[in-house]
Design a protein around this motif. Structure first.
Motif, PDB file in Angstrom:
ATOM      1  N   LEU A 117       0.823  -1.207   0.000  1.00  0.00           N
ATOM      2  CA  LEU A 117       0.000   0.000   0.000  1.00  0.00           C
ATOM      3  C   LEU A 117       0.858   1.258   0.000  1.00  0.00           C
ATOM      4  CD1 LEU A 117      -2.695   1.472   0.170  1.00  0.00           C
ATOM      5  CD2 LEU A 117      -2.631   1.171   2.667  1.00  0.00           C
ATOM      6  N   SER A 118       1.904   1.273   0.816  1.00  0.00           N
ATOM      7  CA  SER A 118       2.741   2.473   0.888  1.00  0.00           C
ATOM      8  C   SER A 118       3.442   2.747  -0.439  1.00  0.00           C
ATOM      9  CB  SER A 118       3.773   2.340   2.014  1.00  0.00           C
ATOM     10  OG  SER A 118       4.697   1.302   1.750  1.00  0.00           O
ATOM     11  N   VAL A 119       3.842   1.692  -1.142  1.00  0.00           N
ATOM     12  CA  VAL A 119       4.480   1.877  -2.446  1.00  0.00           C
ATOM     13  C   VAL A 119       3.486   2.450  -3.450  1.00  0.00           C
ATOM     14  CG1 VAL A 119       5.526   0.678  -4.405  1.00  0.00           C
ATOM     15  CG2 VAL A 119       6.225   0.101  -2.077  1.00  0.00           C
ATOM     16  N   PHE A 120       2.233   1.976  -3.399  1.00  0.00           N
ATOM     17  CA  PHE A 120       1.224   2.524  -4.312  1.00  0.00           C
ATOM     18  C   PHE A 120       0.943   3.993  -4.002  1.00  0.00           C
ATOM     19  CE2 PHE A 120      -3.208   3.696  -5.117  1.00  0.00           C
ATOM     20  CZ  PHE A 120      -3.223   3.584  -6.502  1.00  0.00           C
ATOM     21  N   VAL A 121       0.825   4.324  -2.726  1.00  0.00           N
ATOM     22  CA  VAL A 121       0.561   5.719  -2.348  1.00  0.00           C
ATOM     23  C   VAL A 121       1.696   6.618  -2.819  1.00  0.00           C
ATOM     24  CG1 VAL A 121       0.242   7.301  -0.411  1.00  0.00           C
ATOM     25  CG2 VAL A 121      -0.883   5.075  -0.387  1.00  0.00           C
ATOM     26  N   MET A 122       2.919   6.150  -2.684  1.00  0.00           N
ATOM     27  CA  MET A 122       4.064   6.923  -3.158  1.00  0.00           C
ATOM     28  C   MET A 122       4.021   7.085  -4.674  1.00  0.00           C
ATOM     29  SD  MET A 122       6.123   7.854  -0.650  1.00  0.00           S
ATOM     30  CE  MET A 122       7.826   7.855  -1.184  1.00  0.00           C
ATOM     31  N   SER A 123       3.680   6.017  -5.378  1.00  0.00           N
ATOM     32  CA  SER A 123       3.583   6.084  -6.836  1.00  0.00           C
ATOM     33  C   SER A 123       2.498   7.066  -7.258  1.00  0.00           C
ATOM     34  CB  SER A 123       3.274   4.693  -7.404  1.00  0.00           C
ATOM     35  OG  SER A 123       4.239   3.751  -6.988  1.00  0.00           O
ATOM     36  N   PHE A 124       1.396   7.057  -6.540  1.00  0.00           N
ATOM     37  CA  PHE A 124       0.279   7.962  -6.813  1.00  0.00           C
ATOM     38  C   PHE A 124       0.715   9.417  -6.655  1.00  0.00           C
ATOM     39  CE2 PHE A 124      -3.685  10.147  -5.550  1.00  0.00           C
ATOM     40  CZ  PHE A 124      -4.521   9.753  -6.583  1.00  0.00           C
ATOM     41  N   PHE A 125       1.479   9.689  -5.606  1.00  0.00           N
ATOM     42  CA  PHE A 125       1.943  11.051  -5.337  1.00  0.00           C
ATOM     43  C   PHE A 125       2.983  11.492  -6.364  1.00  0.00           C
ATOM     44  CE2 PHE A 125       4.574  14.003  -2.574  1.00  0.00           C
ATOM     45  CZ  PHE A 125       3.692  15.061  -2.699  1.00  0.00           C
ATOM     46  N   MET A 126       3.911  10.613  -6.698  1.00  0.00           N
ATOM     47  CA  MET A 126       4.949  10.957  -7.665  1.00  0.00           C
ATOM     48  C   MET A 126       4.357  11.211  -9.047  1.00  0.00           C
ATOM     49  SD  MET A 126       7.701   8.146  -6.317  1.00  0.00           S
ATOM     50  CE  MET A 126       8.823   8.290  -7.691  1.00  0.00           C
ATOM     51  N   THR A 127       3.332  10.455  -9.396  1.00  0.00           N
ATOM     52  CA  THR A 127       2.657  10.677 -10.677  1.00  0.00           C
ATOM     53  C   THR A 127       2.037  12.063 -10.721  1.00  0.00           C
ATOM     54  OG1 THR A 127       2.168   8.307 -10.848  1.00  0.00           O
ATOM     55  CG2 THR A 127       0.902   9.794 -12.253  1.00  0.00           C
ATOM     56  N   VAL A 173       4.899   7.989   3.702  1.00  0.00           N
ATOM     57  CA  VAL A 173       3.434   7.939   3.692  1.00  0.00           C
ATOM     58  C   VAL A 173       2.870   8.340   5.052  1.00  0.00           C
ATOM     59  CG1 VAL A 173       1.430   6.434   3.365  1.00  0.00           C
ATOM     60  CG2 VAL A 173       3.414   6.216   1.865  1.00  0.00           C
ATOM     61  N   ALA A 174       3.604   8.064   6.117  1.00  0.00           N
ATOM     62  CA  ALA A 174       3.144   8.446   7.456  1.00  0.00           C
ATOM     63  C   ALA A 174       3.055   9.956   7.623  1.00  0.00           C
ATOM     64  CB  ALA A 174       4.076   7.860   8.521  1.00  0.00           C
ATOM     65  N   THR A 175       3.700  10.708   6.728  1.00  0.00           N
ATOM     66  CA  THR A 175       3.631  12.172   6.793  1.00  0.00           C
ATOM     67  C   THR A 175       2.607  12.746   5.816  1.00  0.00           C
ATOM     68  OG1 THR A 175       5.331  12.550   5.096  1.00  0.00           O
ATOM     69  CG2 THR A 175       6.083  12.222   7.361  1.00  0.00           C
ATOM     70  N   MET A 176       1.994  11.907   4.993  1.00  0.00           N
ATOM     71  CA  MET A 176       1.085  12.414   3.969  1.00  0.00           C
ATOM     72  C   MET A 176      -0.237  12.921   4.534  1.00  0.00           C
ATOM     73  SD  MET A 176       2.767  12.394   1.273  1.00  0.00           S
ATOM     74  CE  MET A 176       4.174  11.632   0.462  1.00  0.00           C
ATOM     75  N   ILE A 177      -0.438  12.773   5.833  1.00  0.00           N
ATOM     76  CA  ILE A 177      -1.594  13.408   6.466  1.00  0.00           C
ATOM     77  C   ILE A 177      -1.488  14.920   6.315  1.00  0.00           C
ATOM     78  CG2 ILE A 177      -0.524  13.629   8.742  1.00  0.00           C
ATOM     79  CD1 ILE A 177      -4.177  12.619   8.035  1.00  0.00           C
ATOM     80  N   MET A 178      -0.288  15.392   5.990  1.00  0.00           N
ATOM     81  CA  MET A 178      -0.075  16.822   5.768  1.00  0.00           C
ATOM     82  C   MET A 178      -0.791  17.328   4.523  1.00  0.00           C
ATOM     83  SD  MET A 178       3.952  17.358   6.796  1.00  0.00           S
ATOM     84  CE  MET A 178       4.553  16.416   5.401  1.00  0.00           C
ATOM     85  N   GLU A 179      -1.359  16.433   3.723  1.00  0.00           N
ATOM     86  CA  GLU A 179      -2.105  16.852   2.541  1.00  0.00           C
ATOM     87  C   GLU A 179      -3.533  17.278   2.866  1.00  0.00           C
ATOM     88  OE1 GLU A 179      -0.953  17.216  -0.751  1.00  0.00           O
ATOM     89  OE2 GLU A 179       0.864  17.129   0.471  1.00  0.00           O
ATOM     90  N   VAL A 180      -3.960  17.116   4.114  1.00  0.00           N
ATOM     91  CA  VAL A 180      -5.311  17.547   4.500  1.00  0.00           C
ATOM     92  C   VAL A 180      -5.510  19.048   4.271  1.00  0.00           C
ATOM     93  CG1 VAL A 180      -6.912  17.806   6.435  1.00  0.00           C
ATOM     94  CG2 VAL A 180      -5.711  15.641   6.089  1.00  0.00           C
ATOM     95  N   PRO A 181      -4.597  19.923   4.725  1.00  0.00           N
ATOM     96  CA  PRO A 181      -4.794  21.353   4.435  1.00  0.00           C
ATOM     97  C   PRO A 181      -4.780  21.666   2.945  1.00  0.00           C
ATOM     98  CG  PRO A 181      -2.637  20.965   5.432  1.00  0.00           C
ATOM     99  CD  PRO A 181      -3.423  19.709   5.597  1.00  0.00           C
ATOM    100  N   THR A 182      -4.022  20.898   2.171  1.00  0.00           N
ATOM    101  CA  THR A 182      -4.039  21.092   0.718  1.00  0.00           C
ATOM    102  C   THR A 182      -5.418  20.786   0.159  1.00  0.00           C
ATOM    103  OG1 THR A 182      -1.702  20.448   0.592  1.00  0.00           O
ATOM    104  CG2 THR A 182      -2.962  20.426  -1.461  1.00  0.00           C
ATOM    105  N   LEU A 183      -6.051  19.736   0.676  1.00  0.00           N
ATOM    106  CA  LEU A 183      -7.401  19.386   0.244  1.00  0.00           C
ATOM    107  C   LEU A 183      -8.384  20.498   0.594  1.00  0.00           C
ATOM    108  CD1 LEU A 183      -9.439  17.352  -0.893  1.00  0.00           C
ATOM    109  CD2 LEU A 183      -9.564  16.319   1.388  1.00  0.00           C
ATOM    110  N   VAL A 184      -8.269  21.040   1.804  1.00  0.00           N
ATOM    111  CA  VAL A 184      -9.152  22.138   2.227  1.00  0.00           C
ATOM    112  C   VAL A 184      -8.975  23.344   1.310  1.00  0.00           C
ATOM    113  CG1 VAL A 184      -9.660  23.765   4.084  1.00  0.00           C
ATOM    114  CG2 VAL A 184      -9.178  21.367   4.625  1.00  0.00           C
TER     115      VAL A 184
END
Length: 297
Positions: A117-127, A173-184
């Protein structure tokens, strides 16, 4: 005249759609080609993840009206940010839960590894990092700035590649919770009725400063880790502090300009406390405001 303008817009958006597809294919080809150069991590699974990510972005971009001739360019620039930040925030939740609630923020017990899962999330972000620049240069070039575009995306791309090379995707991936403000923020840019500066500032401060600060401290406390991670996080923290200071200064200007007669206690307290680590003169601003208005309404 109007029919001609509409036809021109339709033609432009058809070209934009084709550009999006071509950019996605180019991004996938570029990432896949790295297998022959320097990255042993470019497995079949990784290439499949990139292709799936491109498909998700393409379908999501179309579903949210990105190819519509009626959508303003500035709004188009935030569609992929909505898709990326939503996916990253959701993808990080299992790891944040394990890190904070199960392991008591003991980074040594989980972050120096990766899983499917973490590898997929990273791939998703890099894309996203690649597509946002490549597509943005064609569809919304005015929205691609040096700091928030080229520098930010390059910085995070290097960090992601480094984490995947060392097989510690969970640490990122454990730090990607930081994308919440980006979503807002991105939702507010797509629909002004959804804009909420307080929610953005609060989530930014909680995730990108407090959470990341604790995370860096815990990484520094780990004894003989397999990979030293915390120095990679420092540039991100510096960038977040710089952005947050700018946000607070913006909010102070807006509140002062729009409220000559006073402001709510909640607003003034919020501005004061989140600004005090960066600008001690906020204390003077706070009391001058009270003196000018004769109290808090």
């Amino acid at each position: 005249m109007e029919a001609g303008v509409l036809q021109a817009r339709k033609t432009t958006d058809v070209v934009s759609a084709l550009t999006f597809v071509m950019a996605g294919a180019a991004a996938g080809r570029l990432l896949a080609s790295l297998r022959e150069t320097c990255l042993p991590l470019m497995t079949t699974e990784f290439k499949e993840d990139v292709c799936l990510s491109i498909l998700i972005y393409l379908v999501g971009y179309a579903a949210l009206g990105g190819f519509s001739p009626l959508m303003p360019t500035k709004r188009k620039a935030w569609i992929m940010s909505v898709l990326c930040s939503l996916g990253m925030s959701l993808g990080s939740l299992p790891y944040v839960y394990r890190l904070v609630y199960i392991h008591g923020f003991d980074t040594g017990k989980m972050v120096y590894a990766d899983d499917r899962l973490s590898v997929f999330v990273m791939s998703f972000f890099m894309t996203f990092l690649v597509l946002d620049i490549v597509v943005g240069l064609r569809i919304y070039p005015s929205e691609i700035s040096f700091l928030t575009g080229w520098f930010h995306h390059s910085l995070y791309m290097c960090a992601c590649l480094w984490a995947m090379i060392h097989q510690i995707s969970i640490s990122a991936v454990a730090t990607m919770i930081m994308e919440v403000p980006t979503l807002v923020m991105a939702l507010g840019r797509l629909d002004k009725s959804m804009r909420n500066d307080f929610l953005f500032g609060s989530t930014f401060f909680a995730t990108r400063i407090v959470y990341l600060g604790i995370y860096i401290y815990k990484l520094m406390c780990d004894v003989s880790p397999r990979v030293v991670v915390w120095p990679v996080c420092l540039p991100a923290m510096a960038l977040h502090l710089f952005w947050f200071q700018g946000f607070i200064q913006q909010q102070m200007r807006l509140r002062t300009r729009s409220s000559e007669a006073g402001g709510s206690l909640w607003t003034l307290t919020y501005i004061f406390f989140v600004n005090i680590p960066f600008k001690w003169e906020s204390l003077m601003w706070f009391w001058l405001h009270l003196e000018k208005t004769g109290g808090i309404s």
